[in-house]
Design an enzyme around this catalytic site. Structure first.
Site, PDB file in Angstrom:
ATOM      1  N   LYS A 209       1.146  -1.216   0.412  1.00 28.14           N
ATOM      2  CA  LYS A 209      -0.339  -0.217   0.218  1.00 28.14           C
ATOM      3  C   LYS A 209       0.605   1.392   0.057  1.00 28.14           C
ATOM      4  O   LYS A 209       0.673   1.939  -0.660  1.00 28.14           O
ATOM      5  CB  LYS A 209      -1.014   0.136   1.246  1.00 28.14           C
ATOM      6  N   THR A 210       2.319   1.303   0.277  1.00 25.92           N
ATOM      7  CA  THR A 210       2.660   2.578   0.369  1.00 25.92           C
ATOM      8  C   THR A 210       3.776   2.334  -0.661  1.00 25.92           C
ATOM      9  O   THR A 210       3.550   3.609  -0.864  1.00 25.92           O
ATOM     10  CB  THR A 210       4.045   2.564   1.906  1.00 25.92           C
TER      11      THR A 210
ATOM     12  N   ASP B 193      -1.369   5.889   6.835  1.00 25.27           N
ATOM     13  CA  ASP B 193      -1.404   4.815   6.723  1.00 25.27           C
ATOM     14  C   ASP B 193      -2.557   4.577   8.183  1.00 25.27           C
ATOM     15  O   ASP B 193      -2.652   5.327   9.363  1.00 25.27           O
ATOM     16  CB  ASP B 193      -0.475   3.727   7.459  1.00 25.27           C
TER      17      ASP B 193
END
Ligand code: ADE
Length: 316
Positions: free
Chosen positions: A51-52, A96
């Protein structure tokens, strides 16, 4: 030196997540044509799936900066205010664990996302006033392992909501080969497949296992990593054929031996194993569910027959 290069920097170098890449390719092209920032994006799914990395790629593809933070670091209103006012036009703000935002911070995000505006309350009670501060257009990328824990007003403000899937063995094999090249490790097809098979569908684990195999090969003086060497190295770390580690097996054997196979509640498993309940739920359980070793019922978790069989066979 080469360690930070293992994150792909371009969408073309990102292996797997075909559906996600398809959607984002269109979103990038459309936003660029209109010279608009990307719409706000919510990425959800188990940890370690990229995701990052995807946010950094989106920023690179759009030619903007990406500021990375996490909900636990946004405790006070001034934390999020400071970040938002520091963004330049089109920048990406990555948050996040966005399901963990507190209410005040979350409510500051609503007008920021919708109208590029910060509404700040000054003073208290009767004399309280709201001051609006305009913001530059920006893209919020939220990441979460628990989409169900998001409030609907926050969820509804994302234009794109995308789930990241566990990776297939052949995709993870490609990731092993790519990372091995960057690490300057020679590895054959079967060696790469062995690491991929033991990665629990998760590139972060793939790269972690590859580092351990590299250490092993280096110390043993082996020039090429083959399947035998990969197995030896990973057995040493108690990572079994399916990639389950000591904690995975402890969770399973606890359900089977102490709770008769279940159903048993998450908190009971947590206290019996000494692991944090959230960690079990967000880190360990998703893959055990995926491979059919655990079932979730309304009365708690059940360990399946497949899980029992596996534990009998691994012999750690
Ligand atoms: N390294 C970690 N995740 C990756 C991915 N999805 N593609 C390529 N390399 C990676």
């Amino acid at each position: 030196q080469n360690e930070d290069k293992i994150r792909p920097e371009k969408l073309a170098d990102y292996i797997g997540q075909k559906d996600l890449k398809g959607v984002l390719t269109i979103a990038i092209a459309a936003a660029k044509q209109r010279q608009d920032p990307l719409d706000h994006i919510l990425l959800y799914g188990p940890p370690g799936l990229g995701k990052t990395t995807m946010s950094l790629i989106l920023a690179a593809e759009m030619g903007v900066n990406c500021k990375i933070t996490a909900a636990p670091a946004l405790e006070r209103p001034r934390d999020i205010i400071g970040l938002l006012v520091s963004l330049q036009e089109g920048d990406i703000l990555f948050i996040d664990e966005i399901h963990r935002l507190n209410r005040v911070t979350e409510e500051l995000l609503y007008p920021a996302m919708e109208d590029k505006r910060l509404d700040i309350t000054i003073g208290k009670g009767q004399s309280a006033k709201i001051r609006s501060i305009p913001l530059k257009p920006f893209t919020l990328i939220g990441a979460t392992t628990k989409i169900g824990a998001l409030t609907s007003p926050l969820r509804d403000r994302f234009g794109l909501i995308q789930r990241l899937q566990f990776y297939q063995i052949d995709e993870l094999t490609e990731i092993v080969k790519r990372s091995a090249q960057i690490f300057d490790v020679t590895i054959d097809q079967k060696g790469a497949q062995e690491i991929a098979r033991r990665s629990r569908g998760t590139p972060r684990i793939t790269n972690r296992l590859l580092r351990r195999v590299r250490d092993f090969a280096q110390v043993k003086g082996c020039k090429t990593v083959d399947q035998t060497l990969a197995c030896e190295a990973l057995d040493l770390h108690n990572v079994d054929r399916l990639g389950l580690d000591w904690t995975d097996r402890l969770v399973l054997s606890t359900i089977i031996e102490q709770f008769n196979g279940g159903p048993v509640g998450l908190d009971a498993i947590a206290s019996a194993t000494g692991e944090d309940a959230k960690t079990i739920e967000e880190v360990y359980e998703p893959y055990l569910l995926q491979i059919g070793f655990i079932n979730r019922t309304h009365r708690g978790r059940i360990a399946t027959e497949k899980a029992q069989e596996h534990l009998l066979n691994v012999g750690f």
